[in-house]
Design an enzyme around this catalytic site. Structure first.
Site, PDB file in Angstrom:
ATOM      1  CG  ASP A   1      -4.822  -7.573  -5.031  1.00 15.32           C
ATOM      2  OD1 ASP A   1      -5.547  -6.838  -4.332  1.00 15.32           O
ATOM      3  OD2 ASP A   1      -5.218  -8.097  -6.087  1.00 15.32           O
TER       4      ASP A   1
ATOM      5  NE  ARG B   1      -9.215 -10.706  -3.074  1.00 12.76           N
ATOM      6  CZ  ARG B   1      -8.360 -10.886  -4.067  1.00 12.76           C
ATOM      7  NH1 ARG B   1      -8.264 -12.081  -4.634  1.00 12.76           N
ATOM      8  NH2 ARG B   1      -7.597  -9.906  -4.486  1.00 12.76           N
TER       9      ARG B   1
ATOM     10  CG  HIS C   1      -6.999  -1.265   3.276  1.00 16.17           C
ATOM     11  ND1 HIS C   1      -6.525  -1.963   2.187  1.00 16.17           N
ATOM     12  CD2 HIS C   1      -8.232  -0.831   2.932  1.00 16.17           C
ATOM     13  CE1 HIS C   1      -7.440  -1.946   1.224  1.00 16.17           C
ATOM     14  NE2 HIS C   1      -8.486  -1.271   1.653  1.00 16.17           N
TER      15      HIS C   1
ATOM     16  CB  THR D   1      -3.703   6.099 -11.664  1.00 14.01           C
ATOM     17  OG1 THR D   1      -3.411   4.938 -12.451  1.00 14.01           O
ATOM     18  CG2 THR D   1      -2.444   6.912 -11.527  1.00 14.01           C
TER      19      THR D   1
ATOM     20  CD1 TRP E   1      -6.820   8.186  -8.154  1.00 10.89           C
ATOM     21  CD2 TRP E   1      -7.504   9.012  -6.188  1.00 10.89           C
ATOM     22  NE1 TRP E   1      -5.758   8.826  -7.583  1.00 10.89           N
ATOM     23  CE2 TRP E   1      -6.142   9.356  -6.375  1.00 10.89           C
ATOM     24  CE3 TRP E   1      -8.143   9.433  -5.020  1.00 10.89           C
ATOM     25  CZ2 TRP E   1      -5.410  10.091  -5.444  1.00 10.89           C
ATOM     26  CZ3 TRP E   1      -7.417  10.168  -4.086  1.00 10.89           C
ATOM     27  CH2 TRP E   1      -6.068  10.491  -4.304  1.00 10.89           C
TER      28      TRP E   1
ATOM     29  CG  LEU F   1      15.109  -1.948   1.454  1.00 13.69           C
ATOM     30  CD1 LEU F   1      15.531  -3.175   0.644  1.00 13.69           C
ATOM     31  CD2 LEU F   1      13.851  -2.272   2.266  1.00 13.69           C
TER      32      LEU F   1
END
Ligand code: IPE
Ligand code: IPE
Ligand code: MG
Length: 246
Positions: free
Chosen positions: A23, A27, A40, A69, A72, A134
């Site tokens: 998250d 910001r 992003h 979910t 959106w 991994l």
């Protein structure tokens, strides 16, 4: 993993499965007067680096929350940007999985994604299925409650066709109906950007996970920060409801 602390070397216990709520991309961009899309993009580069770092530290399973979910609800243009980034990401991920032997899985309801993206996911998971590095899982259109709804539906369909009976319903069988079937539960859940909540991420699987929250924004998260989270995990006394003798 051995860590040097002043003049002593401390042996760190590395969690087998680390799950991350990535998250703070928005910001991060805002602080730099950049559009959210730049946050992003920076965040997706961090994911690539953290996969290598996690493996080099001895982590076997890494699960990241990429799109919920609930995401959106964002503007059409932000959703489109995120989907385009995911498209690019999946392509790179295929090359990287070939190079570093990473096994890639996707959890969440992929049926709502565009066909080309679903196709890339299918190719990536199929191609990397036999890899032994991994185990990297991307949560995409994932919501813990939605996962439970889908699991209940599958289980009811199986009950109706006689494949499962009430007496066979246990914690283990419920786990087998979840998207994470076959994976160990996360030992450590990390959330960046200072929010202290799980936002519908792995509610069943994280029932006994250690939780680590940091103010660092996701694009700034790096190996040093991952080690801090592992150090925090090492200070915890995991009792799972029992008692650890002194
Ligand atoms: C996380 O960053 C990425 C996704 C949820 C897809 P955010 O976009 O939530 O960044 P903030 O919380 O607005 O800073
Ligand atoms: C959680 O972040 C979802 C992902 C990281 C993909 P959000 O930014 O969407 O969560 P909230 O809205 O702060 O709960
Ligand atoms: Mg956020």
């Amino acid at each position: 993993m051995a860590r040097k602390k002043k003049d002593e070397t401390v042996e760190l216990k590395v969690p087998e499965h680390v799950a991350i709520i990535m998250d703070g991309n928005g910001r991060w961009a805002k602080k730099r007067f950049l559009p959210r899309s730049a946050g992003h993009s920076a965040g997706s580069r961090t994911v690539e680096q953290i996969c290598d770092d996690a493996w080099s530290l001895g982590i076997k399973y890494l699960t990241v929350y990429a799109f919920s979910t609930e995401n959106w609800k964002r503007s059409d243009s932000e959703v489109a940007t995120l989907m385009d980034l995911l498209r690019k990401y999946m392509k790179n991920c295929l090359e990287r999985s070939r190079k570093n032997n990473m096994k890639v899985c996707v959890i969440g309801d992929v049926t709502r994604l565009d066909e080309d993206l679903r196709h890339s996911i299918e190719e990536l998971t199929r191609e990397s299925a036999g890899n032994t590095g991994l185990c990297f899982t991307v949560a995409l259109n994932y919501g813990g409650r939605d996962e439970l709804v889908r699991a209940f539906k599958k289980m009811m369909a199986d009950a109706q066709s006689g494949r499962i009976s009430e007496s066979e319903v246990s914690e283990e069988t419920i786990s087998q109906y979840l998207d994470t079937a076959g994976m160990p539960d996360p030992d450590l859940v990390i959330r960046t950007s200072g929010e202290i909540r799980l936002s519908n991420f792995l509610p069943w699987q994280s029932a006994y996970s250690e939780l680590y929250f940091t103010d660092v924004l996701w694009p700034d998260f790096d190996k040093k920060e991952l080690i801090k989270a592992i150090e925090y995990y090492n200070k915890k006394d995991r009792r799972f409801g029992g008692r650890n003798e002194e």
